[in-house]
Design a protein around this motif. Structure first.
Motif: not given
Lengths: 355, 355, 355, 355
Positions: D257-263, D333-339, D341-348
């Protein structure tokens, strides 16, 4: 090699390693614990694996798995523990895999006692498991013979790809006697054409199984086994006889009981009764044929067991009505004295051929 | 009550409840699954307990526990599953507890096939478990007889405080036949003097066990069992015979195989061969005595089984050399046709008394 | 009904039956054995089933099976035994089935000792099993409360279709106190739309499972559970508070430990220290909100447990940095005296807000 | 040595052998089966033992036994299988024995799905087993790191005599990446003063156990463990941080998951949001301290997991109220896309410090 003084259980364990056994799976039970104890230390030193499993069921199935790879593998237990292994033994016999099973019998039934017994004869010779299968059963009467028969056990198991049982009683396991071991066999690294050892992408996969839902091929498999059992009966039957052609009376006994019978026989000689002895060394295949050589003077056949009467069935089948068959047994861990057996012999002798 | 059309397995289950069984513990295996399926629904309705346990081992030990409280309890399985229960059966026999075990045999050995077999005869009649113990074995040949014998099974188990086995084959379990059920017994609530039901601080605690490390008392217990087995042999042996006094040839068979033998016998009549039939209904105790009434015209005794030859041992013991004993068997799930058996009969008949 | 003097374990058992529990599956372990002992006698009398299974694994899976039919079912054990049930609890939570699990905690880790402990808090509140699941955890501090909460446990389990745990410690299980039982509930025979009770060919079959290889529907299921857990947090959280708005110091403790804290709090009053108490009755959901009502005089929050510090995590999350959080614990079966806790309180009080 | 392309599971297995592991006991489960598959072939070649046991319970207890002899031993499984091992892990931790446990997490709860998950965080970090114990948990995010951490896992386990867990998710186990292996360690044959290797009649017997009914010594043992856990927290905590002092927002994630966060973090840079990253490499001990170095610009901390929120508890404890803590998770089993996570970051980011 010179003789060393050893318990029967230890001698069985040491001999197993010399015979090439490198894998042991078991679960503790008295009076055979010296076998796993010895192997837990000696097997790893010999480059092998000793594993105390979760249960008797687990251990026999680990034997199943190891045997499928072609290595020499064994388990040991005592009466109730052997009962738990019956399904596994039936599977191994059906799947045609070699292994050695040692049963150091205690008194039964059920949990019973921890003193010696011979009441697992039926289970050993007819298969306590389901289906038509047989396994060779060796019944040593001395520590030396137990040590020697372990080599035969592994060889026979491998030659016919079948389980082989060494059937002792608690006395044999616990008694100390001098024993001279055979030299250790070199490990057989010859490749076999049936073992599951990984294809290495170089050959077709092999299968080992006991399930076959096609009745035609399953019957063929059973007939193959039947032929093999017939061949084994012809080639592997072993028996020790003494003066049965001219005997007034023949006594049949196996294992340590046969030693007491020998003593009783010597005592009878002094009283003018000629006692012949038949000591089956293989309980299956049973030495039927030798019973045909019992002489015409014989007034009866006495079967002595540490049970209520089990081998006596095989004696009756072998005698086939030619002589009256008598039985004497002790149970619960009680062992008859030679004098008790002499009394039985005299009783039968005096009443003549009347059954 | 009028007749209903039912599978053998279902009839066995329904009859068990009518005979007062209120507890069932088991684990699924083909071809007996209709028994637990039926009971899983019917037992709770009758105020009883149905439990599918973790394994065959667990289920037989739950039977052990329930039996100790004096209730009517049963388990059922098929060949490999019965192998797994051997230790438990030996314990129950040693502890003198009543229960009923149904084995609907499939082809073996090992996992084998799911078609019918009769190759667990040795296991059933000699005890696949350890030690000297016996249990009555009923071998029904029709669905009606299976239903009726369930009553005898529970009664005999309770009368002698011992396990009793109903031994069927896959054919019996799966075939549908009209059956008329006996009326349901009233539940026996009579207090027994051996059950573990809680003292309520009103009496001394009782003990039920199979362990006895004192050889003197363990032997006494074994001799008690031996006496009981002798009494059972005298009182409970059951057999169905047909024309064996004047037979040219006697055929011995049990279970559904006996029905095919009957058909073969009828076919032989037309060819002038008088075929007598011995159908043991109890496999243990075995109807030895009836073999003494075979007439002097008899040229041989043929044993037919769905196995490589197991009951034939008992036939040999019973015949005791008076007639030659022959064997014919099919395995793997194959069932002989009446014509096959006729061929065997003619072959023996034509070669006369030569074995 | 008047009060009776009873051990905590017995009161839990009696109350379970009154709350409609009719099925118990378990395996013995100290110090909770009075629960199965009581139920082994009382459940059959109430028309229910008591079964001692082969293992803890078997028993929790029997709970799984029984729960699927909609009946009220429970198991009980102590620390190591509860560890063995974690996979099963996770399955039951995933399959959304109601059941009650009683853990009478002993000292750990591992086999540990048989004296009281509270070191299974993490396991109970976060799920020792795999995956995102929660179950309500009730933590009674008196025998009376234990008896009462058994009704809540069964009701909550059924309302939300989830496992519910009653978490006691060895002290609670073994202490005798007067208890007044609620009247027995009439058995709920109302038909539910999710139970597996046989279709009777009248409706479509239902399915209960925890496997779902489709990630979309499995995530939906998880989100459904998350919503339910949120609802439970809002509706089912329970806590007992005393004087926390004006406290100089707040002590948090649950179970029998809270009783010792109460005693310590009274002793402090005499010394002029105002001690507030938070006693969570539900450990999950945790009473986070109440920590927001702690007054501004409060110099610190002390968490006391029979562990090295587990609930203290939840205290820190609830306090969220507003006060310094302190911890005092005893382990190994040792129980702190009130004076020990007073010492801790004074120490914190004197050093002021410095952590 | 040059790089080879390998699945994570295979790299873990190969690295275990290089780190000196010679014993593996396990039971199959997806998605970690490449580990036992690899070891079943490679371990015997390395002079070691691979054994597929009867169950997860059996295998963890075999690990217990082997560890007591001082050898390097491991087991591996996936979520539900790890749940079954919790009792054993607690025992091993209590008995102070070194071993390595690999959990390749799948989606839960219950049997769940076979796709990746991170919902066993609570179980791994708080001990799903009973009692106060901890084990180091390594959470690799690449195949290379997984291979490297296996060396640390065995070293740490041996240094502190404790179980150590390698916690991966199904993605890590199944993905192929180039990996460069460390050189194989020479087998450590140095004698230890605590191992059970047979006295050879030369020294006093040693004992390894987890039962201690004396509360005084059991508490001492617990305090000894507590001191050791404190030492481990100081010395063994590992974390990877990126730009957290000047971050507008900090994201915490572990494993793949940290790899997706990095992206996602890289994507945010383009939009002018400075995202700091905290990637715990040890989940226990947790890198609390590093959270204190988060800069004053930080508007919030976002925790991303493949769960409904578990590590977020540790984040809250570490943050201790200094910043608002947010959570985003996917499950089943669902894995979040980088996008995502970007949405979440922007929201916060846009809503500022409001939680």
């Amino acid at each position: 090699m010179s003789k060393v003084l050893m318990k029967g259980n230890e001698a069985i364990a040491e001999s197993a390693i010399r015979a090439g056994c490198r894998y042991f799976f078991g679960y503790p039970i008295t009076p055979q614990n010296e076998i796993p104890e010895y192997l837990s230390s000696a097997l790893p030193k010999a480059g092998g694996v000793f594993l105390q499993a979760e249960s008797e069921i687990a251990s026999i199935n680990m034997v199943f798995g190891a045997a499928a790879t072609g290595v020499r593998v064994m388990t040991s237990s005592s009466s109730p523990g052997i009962s738990l292994k019956q399904e596994g033994i039936s599977y191994i016999a059906a799947a045609r895999l070699p292994c050695v099973i040692v049963n150091i019998m205690r008194a039964g039934p059920g949990l019973g006692g921890i003193l010696p017994g011979q009441a697992d004869y039926f289970q050993a010779t007819r298969g306590g498991g389901n289906g038509d299968y047989r396994h060779v059963v060796y019944a040593p009467s001395t520590v030396q013979e137990a040590a020697d028969l372990m080599f035969d056990a592994f060889d026979t198991a491998e030659r016919y790809r079948m389980p082989v049982m060494l059937l002792g009683d608690g006395m044999l396991g616990q008694m100390m006697e001098p024993v001279e071991f055979k030299e250790a066999l070199p490990l057989n690294t010859e490749e076999k054409d049936w073992t599951l050892t990984g294809t290495g992408n170089k050959r077709k996969p092999r299968k080992i199984y006991s399930l076959d839902v096609n009745p035609v091929t399953l019957e063929e498999h059973n007939l193959f086994l039947a032929d093999m059992y017939k061949e084994i009966t012809e080639k592997e039957t072993r028996v020790e006889c003494e003066g049965i052609e001219k005997a007034d009376l023949v006594v049949v006994a196996y294992g340590t009981t046969a030693r007491i019978v020998k003593e009783a026989s010597d005592m009878c000689k002094n009283e003018g009764i000629k006692v012949g002895i038949i000591r089956p060394i293989t309980l299956w295949p049973y030495p039927d044929k030798v019973f045909e050589t019992i002489g015409s003077d014989c007034k009866g056949v006495l079967c002595v067991e540490l049970s209520l009467g089990q081998m006596v069935d095989d004696v009756k089948i072998a005698v086939n009505g030619r002589q009256p068959v008598h039985f004497y047994g002790r149970t619960g861990g009680m062992v008859p004295g030679a004098d008790e057996i002499v009394d039985q012999i005299k009783r039968i002798y005096s009443t003549g051929r009347s059954k």
